[in-house]
Design an enzyme around this catalytic site. Structure first.
Site, PDB file in Angstrom:
ATOM      1  N   ARG A 136       0.841  -1.015   0.064  1.00 31.01           N
ATOM      2  CA  ARG A 136      -0.054   0.138  -0.010  1.00 31.01           C
ATOM      3  C   ARG A 136       0.859   1.289  -0.111  1.00 31.01           C
ATOM      4  O   ARG A 136       0.816   2.381  -0.546  1.00 31.01           O
ATOM      5  CB  ARG A 136      -0.882  -0.054   1.135  1.00 31.01           C
ATOM      6  CG  ARG A 136      -2.060   0.580   0.913  1.00 31.01           C
ATOM      7  CD  ARG A 136      -3.129   0.995   2.178  1.00 31.01           C
ATOM      8  NE  ARG A 136      -3.341  -0.309   2.960  1.00 31.01           N
ATOM      9  CZ  ARG A 136      -4.600  -0.826   2.577  1.00 31.01           C
ATOM     10  NH1 ARG A 136      -5.382  -0.361   1.836  1.00 31.01           N
ATOM     11  NH2 ARG A 136      -5.054  -1.801   3.254  1.00 31.01           N
ATOM     12  N   GLY A 137       1.822   1.174   0.633  1.00 30.45           N
ATOM     13  CA  GLY A 137       3.013   2.274   0.760  1.00 30.45           C
ATOM     14  C   GLY A 137       3.276   2.746  -0.610  1.00 30.45           C
ATOM     15  O   GLY A 137       3.301   3.974  -0.996  1.00 30.45           O
TER      16      GLY A 137
END
Ligand SMILES: [Zn+2]
Length: 345
Positions: free
Chosen positions: A282-283
């Protein structure tokens, strides 16, 4: 009185940039703003919504559907299907971009909507009374002190924000309605924390502080005073700059799909996330989308490492795992990783 103009907000550059980025690409997933009370968080959200052009909505639709969106996606508009719709004759009106406040202590009924009890009791009809999520469609949902909200509500809000649809299955009701909004949460880290699992589902996180520089403080007070004495005149004087920023946002939205992201940027985004030990992908995804939205705002065709460097703190600081051996704050840790991976700025 019109809301305080976005372009007249002094300093708080990171917060303003994060909000603009979320307005350009809502799929980034909302903004969490940490900081002291009275740093103008809610003012900034209202100001941004007011800066955007009014939106055209189907008259009478409680979800403010766009006349262009497929009617079958909305329980209200689906019922209005007919020759009127295809002939483009569906009645519409212009409304301001909604900003909905989610008050602390709001019940789930109030948020997602519930059975309209009055109609159920009086007329025996099973009707749906839309909630705050309905009103927030196509706008902003602002949660003051998100960290004091019950976990299950935050969870629910994040789910809806990610999918753009509110699914209601309760009290014998079964329906779905559009609920596409930018979630903005404020939090005061000293008053309880969000669970890390919830934290990292917000797209961006930024920190705001009361300015300490004397010149900045003077400017804040001077502008606030001028606005409160004569809001109309203050906003009128800001009109040109506001219009210019509105144009920038609209053209950034248009060009977003054409901004290219070179492999080198993706590679460095991945190396940054590895260096910081963020969970999952997600980062990186957020880092890439955020850098792309920033490039679009700046009118660039290609994302550069400079964009990556600028957005890394807001895209990553809330995704760090606690490191008992490293007591430095998350902002400092991101800054260090950026310097290691991308070199000194
Ligand atoms: Zn509708």
């Amino acid at each position: 009185m019109p809301p305080f103009p976005f372009t007249a907000i002094v300093a708080q550059e990171e917060m303003k940039r994060a909000l603009l980025i979320a307005a350009v690409d809502p799929s980034i997933g909302g903004v969490l703003i940490f900081g002291d009370r009275g740093t103008g968080k809610s003012t900034a959200v209202r100001a941004l919504a007011a800066l955007l052009p009014k939106i055209r909505a189907v008259a009478g639709c409680p979800y403010s559907c766009s006349p262009e969106s497929p009617p079958e996606a909305c329980p209200h508009c689906a019922g209005q299907r007919g020759p009127g719709r295809d002939g483009n004759k569906v009645k519409t009106h212009l409304i301001p971009v909604p900003v909905v406040d989610l008050p602390l202590g709001a019940t789930e009924d109030r948020v997602v909507g519930a059975l309209d009890l009055e109609r159920a009791l009086m007329r025996g009809e099973k009707a749906f009374e839309p909630g705050l999520l309905a009103r927030a469609n196509r706008g902003f949902l602002y949660i003051d002190e998100a960290n004091l909200l019950e976990d299950h509500l935050v969870d629910l809000l994040l789910d809806v924000a990610a999918s753009g649809v509110n699914t209601v299955e309760r009290e014998g009701l079964s329906l779905r309605h559009p609920a596409r909004f930018v979630l903005v949460g404020s939090g005061n880290p000293e008053e309880g924390e969000l669970r890390p699992q919830l934290l990292d589902r917000f797209g961006l996180a930024c920190e705001v502080t009361t300015p300490t520089e004397i010149a900045t403080r003077i400017e804040v007070v001077r502008r606030r005073d001028a606005y409160e004495r004569d809001g109309e005149a203050f906003c009128a004087a800001q009109g040109k700059v506001e219009k210019a920023l509105q144009k920038t946002i609209l053209s950034a939205r248009e060009r977003l799909g054409d901004v290219s992201v070179p492999d080198a940027v993706l590679e460095n985004a991945a190396r940054l996330c590895v260096a910081l030990g963020t969970d999952g992908l997600r980062g990186e995804l957020t880092l890439m989308r955020t850098a792309r939205a920033l490039a679009a705002l700046e009118g660039a065709d290609t994302v550069t490492l400079a964009h990556l460097r600028q957005v890394a703190p807001s895209a990553l600081r809330h995704r760090l795992r606690r490191n008992p051996l490293d007591e430095s704050g998350s902002t400092a840790r991101v800054a260090r990783a950026v310097e290691e991976v991308l070199g000194p700025g």
